[in-house]
Design an enzyme around this catalytic site. Structure first.
Site, PDB file in Angstrom:
ATOM      1  N   ARG A  34       0.901  -1.175  -0.102  1.00  0.00           N
ATOM      2  CA  ARG A  34      -0.090   0.040  -0.059  1.00  0.00           C
ATOM      3  C   ARG A  34       0.889   1.142   0.060  1.00  0.00           C
ATOM      4  O   ARG A  34       1.774   1.336   0.881  1.00  0.00           O
ATOM      5  CB  ARG A  34      -0.779   0.105   1.332  1.00  0.00           C
ATOM      6  CG  ARG A  34      -1.716   1.347   1.300  1.00  0.00           C
ATOM      7  CD  ARG A  34      -2.496   1.182   2.721  1.00  0.00           C
ATOM      8  NE  ARG A  34      -3.249   2.368   2.950  1.00  0.00           N
ATOM      9  CZ  ARG A  34      -3.210   3.099   3.897  1.00  0.00           C
ATOM     10  NH1 ARG A  34      -2.273   2.781   4.859  1.00  0.00           N
ATOM     11  NH2 ARG A  34      -3.850   4.095   4.277  1.00  0.00           N
ATOM     12  N   ARG A  75      -9.238  20.154   7.781  1.00  0.00           N
ATOM     13  CA  ARG A  75      -7.890  20.553   8.481  1.00  0.00           C
ATOM     14  C   ARG A  75      -8.336  22.059   9.447  1.00  0.00           C
ATOM     15  O   ARG A  75      -8.650  22.806   8.770  1.00  0.00           O
ATOM     16  CB  ARG A  75      -6.627  20.253   8.054  1.00  0.00           C
ATOM     17  CG  ARG A  75      -6.329  18.902   7.718  1.00  0.00           C
ATOM     18  CD  ARG A  75      -4.944  18.900   7.179  1.00  0.00           C
ATOM     19  NE  ARG A  75      -4.494  17.486   6.899  1.00  0.00           N
ATOM     20  CZ  ARG A  75      -4.174  16.408   7.976  1.00  0.00           C
ATOM     21  NH1 ARG A  75      -3.987  16.879   8.976  1.00  0.00           N
ATOM     22  NH2 ARG A  75      -3.899  14.988   7.375  1.00  0.00           N
ATOM     23  N   LYS A 227     -13.196   2.778   0.274  1.00  0.00           N
ATOM     24  CA  LYS A 227     -13.250   2.845   1.581  1.00  0.00           C
ATOM     25  C   LYS A 227     -14.432   3.511   2.339  1.00  0.00           C
ATOM     26  O   LYS A 227     -14.587   4.577   1.963  1.00  0.00           O
ATOM     27  CB  LYS A 227     -11.987   3.688   1.956  1.00  0.00           C
ATOM     28  CG  LYS A 227     -10.546   3.020   1.365  1.00  0.00           C
ATOM     29  CD  LYS A 227      -9.235   4.075   1.568  1.00  0.00           C
ATOM     30  CE  LYS A 227      -9.065   4.124   2.917  1.00  0.00           C
ATOM     31  NZ  LYS A 227      -7.780   5.173   2.992  1.00  0.00           N
ATOM     32  N   THR A 285      -7.078  -0.797   9.927  1.00  0.00           N
ATOM     33  CA  THR A 285      -6.752   0.218  10.869  1.00  0.00           C
ATOM     34  C   THR A 285      -6.731  -0.380  12.312  1.00  0.00           C
ATOM     35  O   THR A 285      -7.610  -1.108  12.789  1.00  0.00           O
ATOM     36  CB  THR A 285      -7.879   1.230  11.077  1.00  0.00           C
ATOM     37  OG1 THR A 285      -8.306   1.649   9.813  1.00  0.00           O
ATOM     38  CG2 THR A 285      -7.427   2.561  11.939  1.00  0.00           C
TER      39      THR A 285
END
Length: 362
Positions: A34, A75, A227, A285
């Protein structure tokens, strides 16, 4: 050494990009490499890929290549003097959408222009992986600000990630950076998979395929892994599953978007639906997170991996464990052993017969 049926995806990074370490990872059981485009330049990833090709030749082990897009993100902004600020539980904070403004302990800039429109009093804003929780008190659409109360004491640094639980964020799934990464690095390197971040609806997959076809002039054979990382993706899961090539249960951001106690159920339901549809599914994860610093996983992590395999996952993924951890090869070896042990208790013939019951007749 016997390899498990469950494939192991390894994130490549500073601790795992040399030819020597890549050879060890391949021999330990890495099936997919990945490349995380949230970090690093094209030249950086190209050097890693070149090393991977050398390692594959040397070991005679094949390995697929996966480009993981950065995707849309929200962000916090920069701070005055660049120094972290202390937030105290109970204090009020103004969140502004003026990203040029440098923040302090009373004002924080956020990169999402539609924030005052999309949140409402009582909503939560999670910052820095949920380590800072702001509760919305009021919204000023004209001023582009949101008044919040900090629910916990914490230190805020610059440009931290942000999640808005329950909000359908008005941002494109495929950003300009993602398009550039796919067309200028992925397509020329003939990659195998694109892990598309924050897929929220089936049209997102059409956009990715159209984007590649416009550049190459023909339909792409690059497989797209969707995802699932937010509430909208969960709501539209069945429609996404019909159009995607595979699914990734991305528990990191998903855990910020839905209540923690519901993650296990979302994981099990998605794996079951993928199995019945005959689509590969990846569980990702924090699978062996403690192995970033420790040579052995916790008992809870080992159980987590085994349960994912028993649930029916086709792949398990290592992130920081192999990218920046102290024991990248050991993490893959341990992951492989846990998968093999879990698989030994599965009756694959019976599972196959069960799946046939749910398959439509030809």
């Amino acid at each position: 050494q016997s390899f498990p049926k469950t494939k192991i995806i390894c994130t490549l990074g500073p601790k795992s990009r040399t030819v020597e370490v890549l050879e060890e990872l391949l021999c330990a059981g890495m099936s997919v490499a990945r490349f995380n485009f949230s970090h690093g330049t094209h030249d950086y990833h190209q050097e890693t890929l070149d090393n991977l090709h050398k390692a594959m030749v040397n070991t005679r082990c094949m390995c697929a290549v996966m480009l993981d897009t950065k995707g849309p993100e929200i962000r916090t902004g920069f701070l005055k003097d660049g120094n972290p600020v202390k937030l105290v539980a109970g204090q009020e904070v103004t969140v502004t959408t003026d990203y040029e403004l440098k923040g302090d302990s009373s004002t924080i800039a956020l990169s999402y222009k539609s924030l005052p429109r999309d949140v409402h009093p009582g909503s939560q804003i999670l910052i820095a992986d949920g380590s800072i929780v702001l509760e919305v008190l009021s919204c000023d659409l004209e001023g582009g600000t949101v008044q919040c109360r900090c629910t916990n004491s914490a230190t805020l640094g610059e440009r931290k990630n942000c999640n808005l639980p329950g909000v359908n964020v008005d941002l494109p799934t495929l950003t300009e950076k993602d398009v550039k990464d796919i067309l200028e690095w992925g397509v020329p390197n003939d990659i195998d998979f694109i892990a598309a971040s924050f897929v929220r609806k089936p049209e997102d997959l059409d956009n990715i395929r159209r984007c590649i076809q416009e550049r190459t002039g023909q339909p792409t054979d690059i497989k797209i892994i969707s995802k699932i990382e937010n509430q909208e993706g969960l709501v539209n899961f069945d429609a996404i599953l019909k159009k995607t090539d595979a699914i990734m249960v991305a528990r990191g951001d998903l855990g910020m978007e839905i209540p923690t106690e519901q993650i296990f159920l979302a994981q099990k339901v998605m794996i079951q639906k993928c199995n019945r549809a005959g689509k590969p599914v990846v569980t990702a994860t924090q699978m062996l997170e403690s192995m970033v610093k420790s040579p052995t996983p916790t008992r809870a992590e080992a159980t987590d991996v085994a349960n994912a395999v028993i649930d029916g996952t086709d792949c398990v993924m290592l992130s920081g464990e192999t990218a920046a951890g102290n024991f990248p090869v050991k993490a893959v070896t341990v992951m492989g052993k846990i998968c093999c042990e879990a698989e030994s208790y599965l009756d694959y013939y019976s599972l196959f017969k069960d799946i046939i019951k749910f398959s439509p007749a030809a």
